[in-house]
Design a protein around this motif. Structure first.
Motif, PDB file in Angstrom:
ATOM      1  N   GLN A   3     -48.791 105.441 -58.172  1.00 50.14           N
ATOM      2  CA  GLN A   3     -49.422 105.394 -56.856  1.00 50.14           C
ATOM      3  C   GLN A   3     -50.125 104.058 -56.680  1.00 50.14           C
ATOM      4  O   GLN A   3     -50.742 103.539 -57.625  1.00 50.14           O
ATOM      5  CB  GLN A   3     -50.436 106.526 -56.705  1.00 50.14           C
ATOM      6  N   VAL A   5     -53.016 102.376 -54.211  1.00 52.92           N
ATOM      7  CA  VAL A   5     -54.045 102.721 -53.240  1.00 52.92           C
ATOM      8  C   VAL A   5     -54.758 101.454 -52.805  1.00 52.92           C
ATOM      9  O   VAL A   5     -55.351 100.745 -53.628  1.00 52.92           O
ATOM     10  CB  VAL A   5     -55.062 103.720 -53.831  1.00 52.92           C
ATOM     11  N   GLU A   6     -54.675 101.164 -51.497  1.00 52.89           N
ATOM     12  CA  GLU A   6     -55.316  99.975 -50.945  1.00 52.89           C
ATOM     13  C   GLU A   6     -56.692 100.316 -50.394  1.00 52.89           C
ATOM     14  O   GLU A   6     -56.954 101.451 -50.000  1.00 52.89           O
ATOM     15  CB  GLU A   6     -54.478  99.372 -49.810  1.00 52.89           C
ATOM     16  N   SER A   7     -57.526  99.304 -50.306  1.00 53.04           N
ATOM     17  CA  SER A   7     -58.832  99.449 -49.689  1.00 53.04           C
ATOM     18  C   SER A   7     -59.279  98.097 -49.151  1.00 53.04           C
ATOM     19  O   SER A   7     -58.732  97.059 -49.553  1.00 53.04           O
ATOM     20  CB  SER A   7     -59.860  99.982 -50.692  1.00 53.04           C
ATOM     21  N   CYS A  22     -56.040  96.585 -54.212  1.00 52.33           N
ATOM     22  CA  CYS A  22     -55.011  97.589 -54.451  1.00 52.33           C
ATOM     23  C   CYS A  22     -55.026  97.940 -55.938  1.00 52.33           C
ATOM     24  O   CYS A  22     -55.014  97.038 -56.785  1.00 52.33           O
ATOM     25  CB  CYS A  22     -53.648  97.059 -54.045  1.00 52.33           C
ATOM     26  N   GLY A 113     -47.784 100.858 -51.270  1.00 52.25           N
ATOM     27  CA  GLY A 113     -48.983 101.587 -50.930  1.00 52.25           C
ATOM     28  C   GLY A 113     -48.861 102.161 -49.527  1.00 52.25           C
ATOM     29  O   GLY A 113     -47.864 101.938 -48.829  1.00 52.25           O
ATOM     30  N   GLN A 114     -49.898 102.865 -49.104  1.00 46.16           N
ATOM     31  CA  GLN A 114     -49.848 103.546 -47.811  1.00 46.16           C
ATOM     32  C   GLN A 114     -50.233 102.637 -46.653  1.00 46.16           C
ATOM     33  O   GLN A 114     -49.988 102.973 -45.490  1.00 46.16           O
ATOM     34  CB  GLN A 114     -50.767 104.777 -47.829  1.00 46.16           C
ATOM     35  N   THR A 116     -53.198  99.500 -45.112  1.00 50.93           N
ATOM     36  CA  THR A 116     -54.571  99.448 -44.612  1.00 50.93           C
ATOM     37  C   THR A 116     -54.599  98.522 -43.394  1.00 50.93           C
ATOM     38  O   THR A 116     -53.991  97.455 -43.410  1.00 50.93           O
ATOM     39  CB  THR A 116     -55.551  98.990 -45.701  1.00 50.93           C
TER      40      THR A 116
END
Length: 122
Positions: A3, A5-7, A22, A113-114, A116
């Protein structure tokens, strides 16, 4: 599995800065290339910046000298420091991992990733 995951996305005024991060997790043995891509409304997804495990970087001409990509191999993380942001930088930013090797699996894989949202506006 793996997985990403970005922020760090958000709204910023023109000329401002943002930092995207990420983190990749899962049964990862190694990741050759980590990078950032973006997709603006009505446009194709495009490369922003990539960095190899050896530290070689690639940038889109439009972000050269404004954006900096870095990674921590031990933590499987990649960051994108974005300075002097312009309205045309507005897009959904996606983290990507290429040539990922997984413990217990043969071959290499790629993951996204999903995304951002980054919005540059007054």
């Amino acid at each position: 599995q793996v997985q990403l995951v970005e922020s760090g996305g958000g709204l910023v005024q023109p000329g401002g800065s943002l930092r995207l991060s990420c983190a990749a997790s899962g049964s990862i043995f190694s990741i050759e290339t980590l990078g950032w891509y973006r997709q603006a409304p009505g446009k194709q997804r495009e490369l922003v910046a990539t960095i190899t495990s050896g530290g070689t970087t690639t940038y889109a001409d439009s972000v050269q000298d404004r954006f900096t990509v870095t990674r921590e191999n031990a933590k499987n993380t990649v960051s994108l420091q974005m300075n002097s942001l312009k309205p045309e930088d507005t897009a959904v930013y996606y983290c990507r991992a290429d040539r990922v090797t997984i413990r217990g699996r043969f071959g290499n894989f790629a993951y996204w990733g999903q995304g951002t949202q980054v919005t540059v506006s007054t």
